[in-house]
Design a protein around this motif. Structure first.
Motif, PDB file in Angstrom:
ATOM      1  N   HIS A  33       0.859  -1.146  -0.105  1.00  0.00           N
ATOM      2  CA  HIS A  33      -0.146  -0.129  -0.129  1.00  0.00           C
ATOM      3  C   HIS A  33       0.943   1.335   0.015  1.00  0.00           C
ATOM      4  O   HIS A  33       2.057   1.234   0.655  1.00  0.00           O
ATOM      5  N   TYR A  34       0.259   2.319  -0.664  1.00  0.00           N
ATOM      6  CA  TYR A  34       1.071   3.524  -0.798  1.00  0.00           C
ATOM      7  C   TYR A  34       0.222   4.808  -0.350  1.00  0.00           C
ATOM      8  O   TYR A  34      -1.072   4.443  -0.448  1.00  0.00           O
ATOM      9  N   ARG A  35       0.750   5.698   0.274  1.00  0.00           N
ATOM     10  CA  ARG A  35       0.025   6.985   0.785  1.00  0.00           C
ATOM     11  C   ARG A  35      -0.798   7.506  -0.213  1.00  0.00           C
ATOM     12  O   ARG A  35      -1.979   7.953   0.184  1.00  0.00           O
ATOM     13  N   THR A  36      -0.438   7.774  -1.375  1.00  0.00           N
ATOM     14  CA  THR A  36      -1.249   8.469  -2.454  1.00  0.00           C
ATOM     15  C   THR A  36      -1.284   7.593  -3.628  1.00  0.00           C
ATOM     16  O   THR A  36      -0.508   6.646  -3.978  1.00  0.00           O
ATOM     17  N   LYS A  37      -1.859   8.085  -4.414  1.00  0.00           N
ATOM     18  CA  LYS A  37      -2.283   7.410  -5.794  1.00  0.00           C
ATOM     19  C   LYS A  37      -1.187   7.772  -6.715  1.00  0.00           C
ATOM     20  O   LYS A  37      -0.445   6.903  -7.527  1.00  0.00           O
ATOM     21  N   ILE A  38      -0.476   8.968  -6.604  1.00  0.00           N
ATOM     22  CA  ILE A  38       0.679   9.443  -7.578  1.00  0.00           C
ATOM     23  C   ILE A  38       2.104   8.289  -6.936  1.00  0.00           C
ATOM     24  O   ILE A  38       2.582   7.821  -7.885  1.00  0.00           O
ATOM     25  N   SER A  39       2.200   8.132  -6.007  1.00  0.00           N
ATOM     26  CA  SER A  39       3.237   7.510  -5.275  1.00  0.00           C
ATOM     27  C   SER A  39       3.176   5.984  -5.545  1.00  0.00           C
ATOM     28  O   SER A  39       4.056   5.320  -6.055  1.00  0.00           O
ATOM     29  N   CYS A  40       1.783   5.517  -5.685  1.00  0.00           N
ATOM     30  CA  CYS A  40       1.443   3.999  -6.319  1.00  0.00           C
ATOM     31  C   CYS A  40       1.912   4.003  -7.752  1.00  0.00           C
ATOM     32  O   CYS A  40       2.416   3.099  -8.085  1.00  0.00           O
ATOM     33  N   LEU A  41       1.655   5.191  -8.482  1.00  0.00           N
ATOM     34  CA  LEU A  41       1.879   5.177  -9.969  1.00  0.00           C
ATOM     35  C   LEU A  41       3.440   5.173  -9.922  1.00  0.00           C
ATOM     36  O   LEU A  41       4.186   4.427 -11.051  1.00  0.00           O
ATOM     37  N   HIS A  42       4.140   5.959  -9.283  1.00  0.00           N
ATOM     38  CA  HIS A  42       5.700   6.064  -9.300  1.00  0.00           C
ATOM     39  C   HIS A  42       6.367   4.673  -9.053  1.00  0.00           C
ATOM     40  O   HIS A  42       7.249   4.272  -9.618  1.00  0.00           O
ATOM     41  N   ALA A  43       5.645   3.872  -8.239  1.00  0.00           N
ATOM     42  CA  ALA A  43       6.077   2.568  -7.790  1.00  0.00           C
ATOM     43  C   ALA A  43       6.333   1.586  -9.435  1.00  0.00           C
ATOM     44  O   ALA A  43       7.117   0.995  -9.257  1.00  0.00           O
ATOM     45  N   VAL A  44       5.494   1.898 -10.047  1.00  0.00           N
ATOM     46  CA  VAL A  44       5.496   1.206 -11.172  1.00  0.00           C
ATOM     47  C   VAL A  44       6.223   1.788 -12.432  1.00  0.00           C
ATOM     48  O   VAL A  44       7.301   1.017 -12.780  1.00  0.00           O
ATOM     49  N   ALA A  45       6.226   3.018 -12.259  1.00  0.00           N
ATOM     50  CA  ALA A  45       7.390   3.774 -13.149  1.00  0.00           C
ATOM     51  C   ALA A  45       8.628   3.493 -12.737  1.00  0.00           C
ATOM     52  O   ALA A  45       9.769   3.170 -13.780  1.00  0.00           O
ATOM     53  N   THR A  46       9.146   3.062 -11.517  1.00  0.00           N
ATOM     54  CA  THR A  46      10.473   2.836 -11.221  1.00  0.00           C
ATOM     55  C   THR A  46      10.833   1.443 -10.952  1.00  0.00           C
ATOM     56  O   THR A  46      12.026   1.173 -10.701  1.00  0.00           O
ATOM     57  N   GLY A  47       9.894   0.583 -11.216  1.00  0.00           N
ATOM     58  CA  GLY A  47       9.947  -0.758 -11.310  1.00  0.00           C
ATOM     59  C   GLY A  47       9.940  -1.395 -10.176  1.00  0.00           C
ATOM     60  O   GLY A  47      10.181  -2.468  -9.696  1.00  0.00           O
ATOM     61  N   GLU A  48       9.383  -0.760  -9.075  1.00  0.00           N
ATOM     62  CA  GLU A  48       9.211  -1.162  -7.633  1.00  0.00           C
ATOM     63  C   GLU A  48       7.693  -2.044  -7.623  1.00  0.00           C
ATOM     64  O   GLU A  48       7.786  -3.149  -6.653  1.00  0.00           O
TER      65      GLU A  48
END
Length: 263
Positions: free
Chosen positions: A149-164
């Protein structure tokens, strides 16, 4: 018990909106709606939220809000446990859309076995819906699919963009509005089944007449210029009258772990 008397004696009505965007953004989005409620009810209506889903749920459990906007899973709890009744629902359906890298070969929820799924906060409606959808497709969250789980939707999307993470779940309405997805070189790869959209509900203490007037008000917005401006502000197509028993088939959500809402 609220300890502040009946709603008719309250100096201010409280309009609670679940924190699906930051508080300052909520205040901007819902100020016109709050003003319309205040005008109709003849008393000040105060817009309120909390910084987290957990804190908002705690306030909901105290029956603090007179009018409240909820995602459908919160509504199940609010109705079953705390006596809130549905007034209206946002037209259209709510889905969880899984977003992956632009070159992802994932196709459908069943293709997520062994993958890493990024989700919004645990009590977010999309988190409930995604976990339910995984179960319906024979995948046990945390066993067949890794969940974070991530705090925000944007940080959730960043996780995909960075390969996490391999995918991130976002609300269907966000896909059309968020050019960030394209900027991050992401694309939708799967979606959940639909559930009812956001729900406007009221505490029983408001009384039947007030609740009926509120329903009539919000349903009318689609057909008046001032109402259309309110809907445009929150990007809703319109609202339809709703009855609590028709919002969600409550038994369908019993598959979710009861611990998700155990307080």
């Amino acid at each position: 018990a609220l300890g502040r008397g009946a709603a008719a004696e309250a100096a201010v009505y409280r309009f609670g909106v679940f924190p699906y965007v930051p508080a300052l953004k909520l205040e901007q989005l819902f100020a016109p709606m709050t003003a319309a409620f205040s005008e109709m009810m003849g008393k000040p209506v105060q817009l309120q939220t909390k910084p987290s889903f957990e804190a908002f749920y705690e306030e909901l459990a105290q029956r603090s809000y007179d009018i409240v906007l909820l995602h459908p899973f919160f509504f199940v709890e609010a109705h079953e446990r705390y006596g809130y009744d549905a007034l209206a629902r946002v037209k259209g359906e709510l889905r969880a859309v899984l977003v992956g890298n632009a070159d992802s070969t994932l196709d459908g929820i069943e293709s997520l076995r062994g993958k890493r799924v990024a989700l919004p906060p645990e009590l977010a409606g999309i988190s409930y819906l995604m976990k339910l959808s995984l179960k319906e497709n024979g995948l046990e969250p945390g066993v067949d699919v890794a969940i974070k789980h991530y705090r925000t939707k944007i940080s959730c999307l960043h996780a995909v963009a960075t390969g996490e993470a391999d995918v991130c779940a976002v609300p269907s309405f966000m896909v059309d509005q968020l050019d960030t997805i394209e900027k991050m070189n992401l694309k939708p790869v799967a979606e959940s089944r639909p559930v009812p959209n956001l729900i406007l509900a009221a505490a029983g203490r408001l009384g039947r007449e007030t609740c009926e007037r509120l329903t009539e008000l919000v349903v009318s917005w689609e057909y008046t210029e001032p109402g259309q401006a309110i809907l445009e502000q929150v990007r809703w197509p319109g609202m339809a009258a709703a009855h609590s028993s028709h919002i969600v088939p409550l038994d369908r959500f019993s598959a979710l772990d009861a611990t998700l809402l155990a307080q």
